[in-house]
Scaffold this motif. Structure first.
Motif, PDB file in Angstrom:
ATOM      1  N   UNK A  89     -61.361  -5.399 -14.510  1.00 62.76           N
ATOM      2  CA  UNK A  89     -60.523  -5.011 -15.653  1.00 62.76           C
ATOM      3  C   UNK A  89     -59.176  -5.721 -15.598  1.00 62.76           C
ATOM      4  N   UNK A  90     -58.620  -5.839 -14.398  1.00 66.07           N
ATOM      5  CA  UNK A  90     -57.339  -6.532 -14.257  1.00 66.07           C
ATOM      6  C   UNK A  90     -57.496  -8.007 -14.631  1.00 66.07           C
ATOM      7  N   UNK A  91     -58.572  -8.607 -14.168  1.00 64.08           N
ATOM      8  CA  UNK A  91     -58.831 -10.024 -14.474  1.00 64.08           C
ATOM      9  C   UNK A  91     -58.937 -10.241 -15.990  1.00 64.08           C
ATOM     10  N   UNK A  92     -59.707  -9.367 -16.646  1.00 60.32           N
ATOM     11  CA  UNK A  92     -59.841  -9.518 -18.099  1.00 60.32           C
ATOM     12  C   UNK A  92     -58.540  -9.195 -18.820  1.00 60.32           C
ATOM     13  N   UNK A  93     -57.765  -8.264 -18.253  1.00 58.11           N
ATOM     14  CA  UNK A  93     -56.449  -7.966 -18.827  1.00 58.11           C
ATOM     15  C   UNK A  93     -55.540  -9.180 -18.761  1.00 58.11           C
ATOM     16  N   UNK A  94     -55.558  -9.868 -17.622  1.00 60.66           N
ATOM     17  CA  UNK A  94     -54.763 -11.093 -17.476  1.00 60.66           C
ATOM     18  C   UNK A  94     -55.232 -12.168 -18.457  1.00 60.66           C
ATOM     19  N   UNK A  95     -56.554 -12.260 -18.614  1.00 60.55           N
ATOM     20  CA  UNK A  95     -57.088 -13.231 -19.590  1.00 60.55           C
ATOM     21  C   UNK A  95     -56.583 -12.905 -20.994  1.00 60.55           C
ATOM     22  N   UNK A  96     -56.507 -11.611 -21.310  1.00 57.26           N
ATOM     23  CA  UNK A  96     -56.041 -11.216 -22.639  1.00 57.26           C
ATOM     24  C   UNK A  96     -54.590 -11.623 -22.864  1.00 57.26           C
ATOM     25  N   UNK A  97     -53.744 -11.461 -21.829  1.00 55.87           N
ATOM     26  CA  UNK A  97     -52.345 -11.861 -22.007  1.00 55.87           C
ATOM     27  C   UNK A  97     -52.262 -13.380 -22.205  1.00 55.87           C
ATOM     28  N   UNK A  98     -53.118 -14.111 -21.496  1.00 55.95           N
ATOM     29  CA  UNK A  98     -53.162 -15.573 -21.684  1.00 55.95           C
ATOM     30  C   UNK A  98     -53.577 -15.909 -23.117  1.00 55.95           C
ATOM     31  N   UNK A  99     -54.618 -15.229 -23.601  1.00 52.53           N
ATOM     32  CA  UNK A  99     -55.119 -15.520 -24.956  1.00 52.53           C
ATOM     33  C   UNK A  99     -54.052 -15.210 -26.003  1.00 52.53           C
ATOM     34  N   UNK A 100     -53.301 -14.131 -25.805  1.00 51.31           N
ATOM     35  CA  UNK A 100     -52.236 -13.799 -26.762  1.00 51.31           C
ATOM     36  C   UNK A 100     -51.132 -14.859 -26.727  1.00 51.31           C
ATOM     37  N   UNK A 101     -50.827 -15.362 -25.534  1.00 45.78           N
ATOM     38  CA  UNK A 101     -49.842 -16.451 -25.429  1.00 45.78           C
ATOM     39  C   UNK A 101     -50.308 -17.677 -26.202  1.00 45.78           C
ATOM     40  N   UNK A 102     -51.611 -17.969 -26.095  1.00 51.92           N
ATOM     41  CA  UNK A 102     -52.162 -19.123 -26.812  1.00 51.92           C
ATOM     42  C   UNK A 102     -51.998 -18.927 -28.324  1.00 51.92           C
ATOM     43  N   UNK A 103     -52.337 -17.736 -28.791  1.00 53.75           N
ATOM     44  CA  UNK A 103     -52.236 -17.483 -30.237  1.00 53.75           C
ATOM     45  C   UNK A 103     -50.775 -17.581 -30.694  1.00 53.75           C
ATOM     46  N   UNK A 104     -49.859 -17.051 -29.889  1.00 56.71           N
ATOM     47  CA  UNK A 104     -48.436 -17.119 -30.268  1.00 56.71           C
ATOM     48  C   UNK A 104     -47.973 -18.566 -30.367  1.00 56.71           C
ATOM     49  N   UNK A 105     -48.396 -19.384 -29.407  1.00 55.95           N
ATOM     50  CA  UNK A 105     -47.999 -20.806 -29.462  1.00 55.95           C
ATOM     51  C   UNK A 105     -48.631 -21.497 -30.662  1.00 55.95           C
ATOM     52  N   UNK A 106     -49.874 -21.135 -30.950  1.00 62.31           N
ATOM     53  CA  UNK A 106     -50.573 -21.769 -32.073  1.00 62.31           C
ATOM     54  C   UNK A 106     -49.879 -21.439 -33.398  1.00 62.31           C
ATOM     55  N   UNK A 107     -49.429 -20.182 -33.533  1.00 62.20           N
ATOM     56  CA  UNK A 107     -48.743 -19.776 -34.758  1.00 62.20           C
ATOM     57  C   UNK A 107     -47.408 -20.483 -34.919  1.00 62.20           C
ATOM     58  N   UNK A 108     -46.766 -20.752 -33.793  1.00 62.20           N
ATOM     59  CA  UNK A 108     -45.431 -21.333 -33.850  1.00 62.20           C
ATOM     60  C   UNK A 108     -45.442 -22.859 -33.872  1.00 62.20           C
TER      61      UNK A 108
END
Lengths: 129, 335
Positions: A36-55
């Motif tokens: 769960x922690x590993x997938x949680x970390x992956x989720x924070x990475x994915x959100x960072x990617x989306x934020x960069x993509x939007x900007x």
């Protein structure tokens, strides 16, 4: 800066909403275990990617893509995906074997555009155009 | 959710499967879903009979066979039996799943405690002084593995990965229908400079940091035999040295454990065979290309709904980073 066409919405804007979700997941992480922690970390990475993509400015990478298109004398109005497929087929056929040095530079620029979004810290300074 | 993603549902099926083999007087306990790996679901559990528990691991296939580049479970199990009999450090194979188990394809092996996380092996203070030992052991284990007669695993040399490694990767990439010009460029480059491959040997196929369990005394066992095939030993040496397994320590080219020359010499001493440096470097580029395609595969598994997970979604966006490595290595800007 978020695309201006989206600015009519009330705040928080899209990036701020994503950051809110990210902050919440980050709070949960210390209490999560193993998978769960590993997938949680992956989720924070994915959100960072989306934020960069939007900007990311929408025209970033146009220079390298235009240079690629020029190299292939692409006069058709192909979509991005159609152009990439056509480029791949051309490389596979060996049509670009005389251009490999130039192609390597242009493809590095093309790939750098993707890495700018997925992991900008990974890029060599000279590729961070 | 009545499927194997539900741990209670899966546990009950494992309980029935174990009692079928070990009798009604045993019980299972401490069930733990360890990972959803690249090709399998890994479940650990104790078999308890009397006071002494035996910890076992179920590896259950999760990739539908028509899309999988991995060995089917029955071949993986045969590989494990053969290498175990030859003294290669692996978890002891216990039994294969049967249709009556209602658990799909897979097998059960003994559990081995220890560390598997590559970043911890490379960066943790606990293991820093062990890197040289890991490197030496990797060379010795590979040298021994490469002497095993591959005909003991029927069908291994008939795989496309064995007979036409580059063609096998192109075929896998083509299945996903995503245009990646950087990968196409690598195909062209690799075809142009492909070396003579020489003798054919038994290969693990995915020997690297991350696919081994270690302790503070050294490597305990090798895991993940689903990519086993036959080929040049330079393929295995190049894969081990590929840039993708250095996890931030790009200076430690040999698996994040040390430098190439030390590893090459250790392998030469253990095997009595020379390492072809040039060929090994070609296989490093091949390895990074292959890793990019495996990331596309995992992303495809996520998008198609076969195996949804944030980690597999991340693999899709990781592909560009691997392509960046690939092009920089070809340009000789990265080592």
């Amino acid at each position: 800066m978020i695309w201006s066409a989206r600015m009519f919405n009330d705040p928080p804007n899209a990036s701020e909403l994503l950051l809110t979700v990210r902050e919440y997941i980050e709070q949960l992480l210390p209490d999560l275990e193993r998978q769960d922690k590993y997938h949680g970390l992956c989720c924070t990475y994915l959100l960072d990617v989306v934020m960069r993509e939007l900007e990311e400015p929408p025209n970033i990478g146009d220079h390298s893509n235009n240079a690629l298109k020029a190299l292939f004398n692409n006069e058709d109005e192909l979509s991005e995906t159609e152009f990439m497929s056509s480029l791949c087929a051309s490389i596979r056929r060996g049509d670009q074997d005389g251009n490999l040095d130039r192609l390597l530079i242009l493809l590095t620029s093309h790939v750098s555009k993707k890495v700018r979004v997925s992991n900008p810290d990974y890029l060599d300074a000279k590729d961070y155009l | 959710m009545q499927n194997d993603d539900n741990i209670e549902y899966l546990s009950e099926k494992i309980r029935v499967c174990i009692k079928r083999r070990f009798g009604d007087d045993c019980e299972i306990a401490d069930i733990e879903l360890a990972t959803l790996g690249g090709s399998n679901r890994t479940v650990l559990f104790d078999v308890v009979r009397g006071s002494y528990p035996l910890r076992l691991v179920l590896r259950q296939e999760t990739v539908p066979s028509e899309y999988s580049p991995f060995l089917p479970s029955d071949m993986q199990y045969r590989v494990l039996e053969v290498v175990y009999e030859h003294g290669i450090p692996v978890p002891r194979p216990v039994f294969e799943l049967e249709p009556a188990d209602n658990l799909g394809q897979g097998y059960v092996v003994t559990a081995v405690p220890g560390e598997t996380l590559p970043k911890r092996l490379i960066n943790s203070a606990e293991y820093v002084t062990m890197r040289a030992r890991f490197l030496q052991q990797s060379a010795e284990i590979l040298a021994k593995l490469h002497t095993i007669d591959h005909v003991l695993v029927p069908g291994l040399s008939a795989l496309q990965e064995s007979s036409d490694p580059l063609g096998a990767q192109i075929a896998l990439y083509d299945r996903y229908g995503e245009p990646h010009p950087a990968i196409e460029f690598a195909f062209r480059y690799l075809a142009k400079y492909e070396p003579e491959h020489g003798a054919i040997n038994f290969l693990h196929g995915d020997f690297r940091n991350g696919n081994m369990i270690v302790g503070t005394e050294g490597i305990r066992v090798l895991l993940d035999w689903e990519c086993a095939h036959t080929g040049s030993v330079m393929e295995e040496i190049g894969w081990f040295c590929a840039r993708s397994w250095r996890f931030g320590r790009v200076d430690l080219a040999a698996g994040g454990f040390g430098d190439r020359e030390t590893f090459y010499r250790a392998y030469e001493k253990a095997s009595g065979n020379l390492v072809d440096r040039e060929s090994s470097r070609w296989w490093e580029i091949f390895g990074v290309m292959r890793w990019a395609i495996y990331n596309i595969m995992q992303s495809h598994g996520h998008l198609s709904g076969e195996r949804r997970s944030p980690a597999f979604a991340a693999c899709g966006r990781n592909t560009g980073i691997i392509e960046y490595d690939l092009l920089k290595i070809i340009a000789k800007e990265f080592d």
